[in-house]
Write an enzyme that holds these catalytic residues in place. Structure first.
Site, PDB file in Angstrom:
ATOM      1  N   SER A 150      14.257  21.861 -16.311  1.00 49.29           N
ATOM      2  CA  SER A 150      13.252  22.687 -16.593  1.00 49.29           C
ATOM      3  C   SER A 150      13.565  24.058 -17.348  1.00 49.29           C
ATOM      4  CB  SER A 150      12.512  23.044 -15.385  1.00 49.29           C
ATOM      5  OG  SER A 150      11.689  24.080 -15.425  1.00 49.29           O
ATOM      6  N   GLU A 192       9.566   8.350 -17.082  1.00 46.01           N
ATOM      7  CA  GLU A 192       8.142   8.844 -17.176  1.00 46.01           C
ATOM      8  C   GLU A 192       7.566   8.644 -18.576  1.00 46.01           C
ATOM      9  OE1 GLU A 192       8.011  12.754 -14.371  1.00 46.01           O
ATOM     10  OE2 GLU A 192       8.942  13.149 -16.196  1.00 46.01           O
ATOM     11  N   HIS A 239       0.702  -1.248  -0.073  1.00 52.31           N
ATOM     12  CA  HIS A 239       0.054  -0.059   0.086  1.00 52.31           C
ATOM     13  C   HIS A 239       0.836   1.187   0.134  1.00 52.31           C
ATOM     14  CE1 HIS A 239      -3.322  -2.721   1.317  1.00 52.31           C
ATOM     15  NE2 HIS A 239      -2.427  -3.246   1.806  1.00 52.31           N
TER      16      HIS A 239
END
Ligand code: ARG
Length: 459
Positions: free
Chosen positions: A278, A291, A157
Site C-alpha cells: 500500500s 483480485e 454458505h
C-alpha cells in the site's frame, strides 16, 4: 491515399472520418499470419485448378512470404488507408509483383476470407488455452500432492460444514477446468470447418477445390452453405462462452485465495513476489493478483454479451456489424491466456498454514454429521439422531466446548446408546477417513484422485 480495391463505382473520395471509422486494420492486423496462410493456400489451389499458372502462383507465394517477413520486421506499416489486413496484404502484393497480384482475389471475397482468418485464429487460441489450463491443473495437483494429508474445514454458505482434505478442495478445481478443456475441445470441431469458397455469399463460379484447401489448412471439412459460412460467428460465441466459464472458475479460485490469505482465515500465505503493498499503510500485503483475475472476469463476460448482442438482429449474409467481433475476441483471448498463465504460477507461490487449518477444522462442530451417523449405527433413525446431535451442539456451545470435550455421562444424557467409542468418531481425521466412497474426501480416494488427475491432465 491508397486507391480503394472497390473504388471503381465511386466518384468521390471517402470522407476521412469514415475512413477511420470503417477501418479495422488497427485490430485485424493481428490476423496477418492467418490471412497470408489462407492466401497461400488459395493461390496454390488456383494454380492446381488451372485458374492461374503454376509459375504465377509460385511468384505470389514467394511475395506473400516476403510480406509476412516484412510485417514481422516492422517494415510494413499498418496504415489506416488500407482499411483492413486483407487489403493491406493484397495492395502490398500488387506493389511487389504488379498486375499478377490482382489475380489473387479470384473466386474469393473478404467475407469468406475474414471468416477463414478468424477460424484459423480461434483454432490456435483454443489449442493455446487448453495447454494453459493444463498448467493450472498441474499446479493444483502439485499443491495437492504437497499437502496430501492436510485437513481443512469444508464450507457451505461460507459456514464451517465438514472437514475435507485440502487436496480434495483443490481437485474440485481440477475437475472444473477439465470440463472447460472438454468444452473447448468439442468446440474445435465446429471451428475447424473451411468457409473459403463461399465467396461473398453465394459461392463462386470458378472450379475451386475447396476440399483441397481444407486439407492443406488442416480443416476437417468444408462449410455446407455459403450464406451460413460468411455470416456465422457461433464459433466465436462458443469460444467466448468457454472463456467466460474458465474465467468464472479462475475467479472463484481467486476469491478463495483472497479470503484464505486474509488475517481472518490465515489459511495460506502467498509469496511476496505475487503480492503488492500500500502507498500509505506500511503493514499491508495485498493479494492483487487474484483480485485482478477476479476483476478481469467481468470483461470476458462482457465480450460474450457484446457479440451475442451484435449478432442478434443481423439479416443474412455478411453485414459490417460483424467486424465488431474481433476486438472483444482478441481481448477475451488475451485476458484469458494471461490469467491462466499467472494463475498457474501463483499457485506455486501458495503455502498452506498447517496449524491454522488444523485448528479451524477442529473447531465449530464440523464432526456433528458424523456423530449423527454414529447414532444411526446404534439403531437411531437419522432424523432422530439429527435432533439429538443438534441439542448436543447447543449444549456444548453454551458450555464453550467442542463435542469431543463433552464427558461421556453428559453425552449419555442426550442418548443412552452413546458409549466410549463415540470419541473415535469426533476428530476431523476420523471424519475424513470414513468418507471412502468414490468422489469423497477419504485419504485413499484423494490419493487415487490425485494420481488419476495427473494421468489424465498432465502430459
Ligand atoms: N474488415 C472486415 C471484417 O472484419 C472484413 C470483411 C469486409 N467485407 C466487406 N464486405 N466489407 O469483417
Amino acid at each position: 491515399m491508397v486507391r480503394k480495391t472497390w473504388g471503381g463505382r465511386f466518384k468521390e473520395e471517402t470522407d476521412t472520418l469514415v475512413n477511420r471509422f470503417n477501418a479495422s486494420i488497427g485490430f485485424d492486423r493481428r490476423l496477418y499470419a492467418q490471412d497470408i496462410l489462407g492466401s497461400v493456400a488459395h493461390a496454390r489451389m488456383l494454380a492446381r485448378q488451372g485458374i492461374i499458372q503454376e509459375e504465377e502462383a509460385a511468384r505470389m507465394i514467394e511475395a506473400l512470404g516476403e510480406i509476412k517477413r516484412g510485417i514481422e520486421r516492422g517494415e510494413i506499416p499498418f496504415s489506416e488507408d488500407f482499411e483492413d489486413i486483407h487489403t493491406l496484404v493484397e495492395k502490398n502484393l500488387i506493389e511487389r509483383i504488379g498486375a499478377l497480384g490482382e489475380k489473387l482475389h479470384t473466386g474469393r471475397s473478404r467475407n469468406d476470407q475474414v471468416a477463414l482468418d478468424i477460424r484459423l485464429y480461434v483454432r490456435d487460441v483454443i489449442h493455446e488455452t487448453i495447454a494453459l489450463i493444463g498448467r493450472v491443473q498441474e499446479s493444483l495437483i502439485e499443491l495437492g500432492e504437497k499437502n496430501v494429508d492436510l485437513i481443512m474445514p469444508g464450507y457451505t454458505h461460507l459456514q464451517r460444514a465438514q472437514p475435507v482434505l485440502v487436496a480434495h478442495h483443490l481437485l474440485a478445481y481440477v475437475e472444473m477446468l477439465g470440463r472447460d478443456r472438454a468444452r473447448l475441445t468439442e468446440g474445435l470441431r465446429r471451428v475447424n470447418v473451411l468457409p473459403l469458397g463461399s465467396a461473398a455469399l453465394a459461392g463462386s463460379t470458378f472450379p475451386l477445390d475447396r476440399e483441397g484447401v481444407a486439407r492443406e489448412l488442416g480443416f476437417e471439412g468444408v462449410s455446407r452453405n455459403s450464406m451460413d459460412a460468411v455470416s456465422d460467428r457461433d464459433f466465436i460465441l462458443e469460444f467466448l462462452f468457454a472463456a467466460a466459464a474458465v474465467m468464472m472458475h479462475l475467479s472463484r479460485m481467486s476469491e478463495e485465495l483472497i479470503i484464505w490469505s486474509s488475517q481472518e482465515f490465515g489459511f495460506i500465505t502467498i509469496s511476496d513476489g505475487f503480492c503488492t503493498g500500500s502507498s500509505i499503510m506500511p503493514q499491508k500485503k495485498n493479494p492483487d493478483v487474484p483480485e485482478l483475475i477476479r476483476g478481469k472476469t467481468g470483461r470476458v463476460y462482457g465480450h460474450l454479451m457484446g457479440l451475442l448482442t451484435t449478432m442478434k438482429g443481423l439479416p443474412l449474409a455478411y453485414n459490417k456489424d460483424m467486424q465488431e467481433d474481433k476486438e472483444g475476441l482478441f481481448d477475451a483471448a488475451d485476458t484469458l491466456t494471461l490469467c491462466l498463465e499467472i494463475m498457474a504460477r501463483l499457485l506455486r507461490e501458495v503455502t498452506f498454514n498447517a496449524e491454522r487449518l488444523k485448528a479451524a477444522a477442529a473447531e465449530g462442530y464440523l464432526v456433528a454429521t458424523d456423530l449423527a451417523d454414529y447414532l444411526v449405527g446404534k439403531g437411531v433413525t437419522f432424523r432422530e439422531a439429527h435432533g439429538v446431535v443438534g441439542r448436543m451442539v447447543l449444549h456444548a456451545m453454551e458450555r464453550g466446548l467442542e463435542l469431543h470435550d463433552l464427558p461421556l455421562d453428559e453425552m449419555k444424557g442426550f442418548s443412552r446408546v452413546i458409549d466410549e467409542q463415540v470419541y473415535g468418531w469426533l476428530s476431523a481425521e476420523a471424519c475424513v477417513a470414513r468418507r471412502k466412497l468414490t468422489g469423497g474426501t477419504g485419504p485413499e480416494r484423494v490419493r487415487e484422485a490425485l494420481a488419476a488427475a495427473r494421468k489424465e491432465w498432465v502430459s
